[in-house]
Design a protein around this motif. Structure first.
Motif, short mmCIF file in Angstrom:
data_model
loop_
_atom_site.label_atom_id
_atom_site.label_comp_id
_atom_site.label_asym_id
_atom_site.label_seq_id
_atom_site.Cartn_x
_atom_site.Cartn_y
_atom_site.Cartn_z
N GLU A 63 -6.17 -7.62 -3.08
CA GLU A 63 -5.88 -7.56 -1.64
C GLU A 63 -6.30 -6.21 -1.07
O GLU A 63 -6.88 -6.13 0.00
N VAL A 64 -6.01 -5.14 -1.81
CA VAL A 64 -6.42 -3.80 -1.37
C VAL A 64 -7.94 -3.73 -1.28
O VAL A 64 -8.50 -3.22 -0.30
N ARG A 65 -8.62 -4.26 -2.29
CA ARG A 65 -10.09 -4.25 -2.30
C ARG A 65 -10.65 -5.00 -1.10
O ARG A 65 -11.56 -4.53 -0.41
N ARG A 66 -10.09 -6.19 -0.81
CA ARG A 66 -10.58 -6.99 0.33
C ARG A 66 -10.40 -6.25 1.65
O ARG A 66 -11.30 -6.25 2.50
N VAL A 67 -9.25 -5.63 1.84
CA VAL A 67 -9.02 -4.89 3.09
C VAL A 67 -9.98 -3.70 3.18
O VAL A 67 -10.53 -3.41 4.25
N ALA A 68 -10.21 -3.02 2.07
CA ALA A 68 -11.16 -1.90 2.06
C ALA A 68 -12.57 -2.39 2.39
O ALA A 68 -13.30 -1.74 3.15
N GLU A 69 -12.96 -3.53 1.85
CA GLU A 69 -14.28 -4.10 2.15
C GLU A 69 -14.43 -4.45 3.62
O GLU A 69 -15.53 -4.44 4.16
N GLN A 70 -13.32 -4.74 4.28
CA GLN A 70 -13.33 -5.09 5.71
C GLN A 70 -13.07 -3.87 6.59
O GLN A 70 -12.74 -4.00 7.76
N ASN A 71 -13.21 -2.67 6.02
CA ASN A 71 -13.02 -1.40 6.73
C ASN A 71 -11.61 -1.22 7.27
O ASN A 71 -11.40 -0.60 8.31
N GLY A 72 -10.62 -1.74 6.54
CA GLY A 72 -9.24 -1.64 6.99
C GLY A 72 -8.40 -0.62 6.23
O GLY A 72 -7.22 -0.48 6.49
N LEU A 73 -9.01 0.09 5.29
CA LEU A 73 -8.29 1.10 4.51
C LEU A 73 -8.79 2.47 4.94
O LEU A 73 -9.98 2.76 4.82
N ARG A 74 -7.87 3.30 5.45
CA ARG A 74 -8.29 4.58 6.03
C ARG A 74 -7.30 5.70 5.72
O ARG A 74 -6.11 5.46 5.57
N GLN A 85 -10.22 9.67 11.57
CA GLN A 85 -10.00 8.60 10.61
C GLN A 85 -11.20 8.51 9.68
O GLN A 85 -12.34 8.62 10.13
N VAL A 86 -10.92 8.32 8.39
CA VAL A 86 -11.97 8.22 7.39
C VAL A 86 -11.79 6.91 6.64
O VAL A 86 -10.71 6.65 6.09
N LEU A 87 -12.83 6.09 6.63
CA LEU A 87 -12.79 4.82 5.90
C LEU A 87 -12.82 5.08 4.40
O LEU A 87 -13.52 5.98 3.93
N LEU A 88 -12.08 4.26 3.66
CA LEU A 88 -12.10 4.33 2.20
C LEU A 88 -12.75 3.08 1.65
O LEU A 88 -12.50 1.97 2.12
N THR A 89 -13.58 3.25 0.64
CA THR A 89 -14.27 2.13 0.00
C THR A 89 -13.38 1.53 -1.08
O THR A 89 -12.41 2.15 -1.51
N PRO A 90 -13.73 0.33 -1.55
CA PRO A 90 -12.97 -0.25 -2.66
C PRO A 90 -12.97 0.65 -3.90
O PRO A 90 -11.96 0.74 -4.60
N ASP A 91 -14.07 1.34 -4.18
CA ASP A 91 -14.11 2.26 -5.32
C ASP A 91 -13.16 3.43 -5.12
O ASP A 91 -12.49 3.86 -6.06
N GLU A 92 -13.11 3.97 -3.91
CA GLU A 92 -12.21 5.09 -3.63
C GLU A 92 -10.75 4.67 -3.72
O GLU A 92 -9.89 5.48 -4.03
N ALA A 93 -10.47 3.40 -3.47
CA ALA A 93 -9.10 2.90 -3.56
C ALA A 93 -8.56 2.98 -4.98
O ALA A 93 -7.35 3.02 -5.18
N ARG A 94 -9.45 3.02 -5.96
CA ARG A 94 -9.02 3.12 -7.37
C ARG A 94 -8.80 4.57 -7.80
O ARG A 94 -8.28 4.82 -8.88
N GLU A 95 -9.22 5.51 -6.97
CA GLU A 95 -9.09 6.94 -7.29
C GLU A 95 -7.69 7.45 -6.97
O GLU A 95 -7.01 6.89 -6.11
N PRO A 96 -7.27 8.55 -7.62
CA PRO A 96 -5.99 9.15 -7.24
C PRO A 96 -6.01 9.59 -5.78
O PRO A 96 -7.02 10.10 -5.29
N LEU A 97 -4.91 9.39 -5.10
CA LEU A 97 -4.81 9.73 -3.68
C LEU A 97 -5.14 11.21 -3.44
O LEU A 97 -5.84 11.55 -2.49
N GLU A 98 -4.67 12.07 -4.32
CA GLU A 98 -4.93 13.50 -4.18
C GLU A 98 -6.43 13.80 -4.19
O GLU A 98 -6.93 14.58 -3.37
N THR A 99 -7.17 13.16 -5.08
CA THR A 99 -8.62 13.36 -5.18
C THR A 99 -9.32 12.87 -3.92
O THR A 99 -10.20 13.55 -3.38
#
Length: 127
Positions: A63-74, A85-99
């Motif tokens: 679900e997180v990946r799908r929202v990121a693919e639709q430019n909904g994760l920022r 506001q900065v868009l996050l990609t599905p790959d970035e969603a797997r990274e630590p928040l701090e990074t």
């Protein structure tokens, strides 16, 4: 409402949605900082996906990946100068928040937020 429908008919739905977001960002007086009680993210060591799931905003990584693919994760930074506001990609969603914060926000000062679709959380951990 009519302006949005006309823009969508002429330029497409995506352009109409973007124009609406730009209008609201430019003319809205309210800020996220003025919002009432927002959920908070305190653990910057967890992945963005895990933070979103811990907040109850999503039930699965898919679900997180799908929202990121639709430019909904920022990531959002609010300061006296406005909001960025900065868009996050599905790959970035797997990274630590701090990074992700360090890489994407370049130590911008202000209040940090995580936005998932229409849901919003304040990032309160020490930066």
């Amino acid at each position: 409402i009519l302006a949005g429908e006309v823009t969508a008919a002429i330029h497409g739905v995506d352009a109409a949605m973007q124009a609406r977001e730009q209008f609201l960002a430019r003319f809205s007086k309210l800020t996220f900082a003025q919002a009432g009680d927002l959920p908070t993210v305190c653990n910057l060591g967890q992945s963005v996906s895990d933070a979103v799931k811990a907040l109850g905003f999503a039930k699965s990584n898919g679900e997180v990946r799908r929202v990121a693919e639709q430019n909904g994760l920022r990531l959002v930074v609010e300061s006296e100068g406005g909001q960025e506001q900065v868009l996050l990609t599905p790959d970035e969603a797997r990274e630590p928040l701090e990074t992700v914060i360090k890489d994407k926000l370049n130590e911008l000062s202000g209040d940090y937020y995580l936005k998932f679709g229409r849901k919003l959380a304040r990032i309160t951990a020490a930066r």
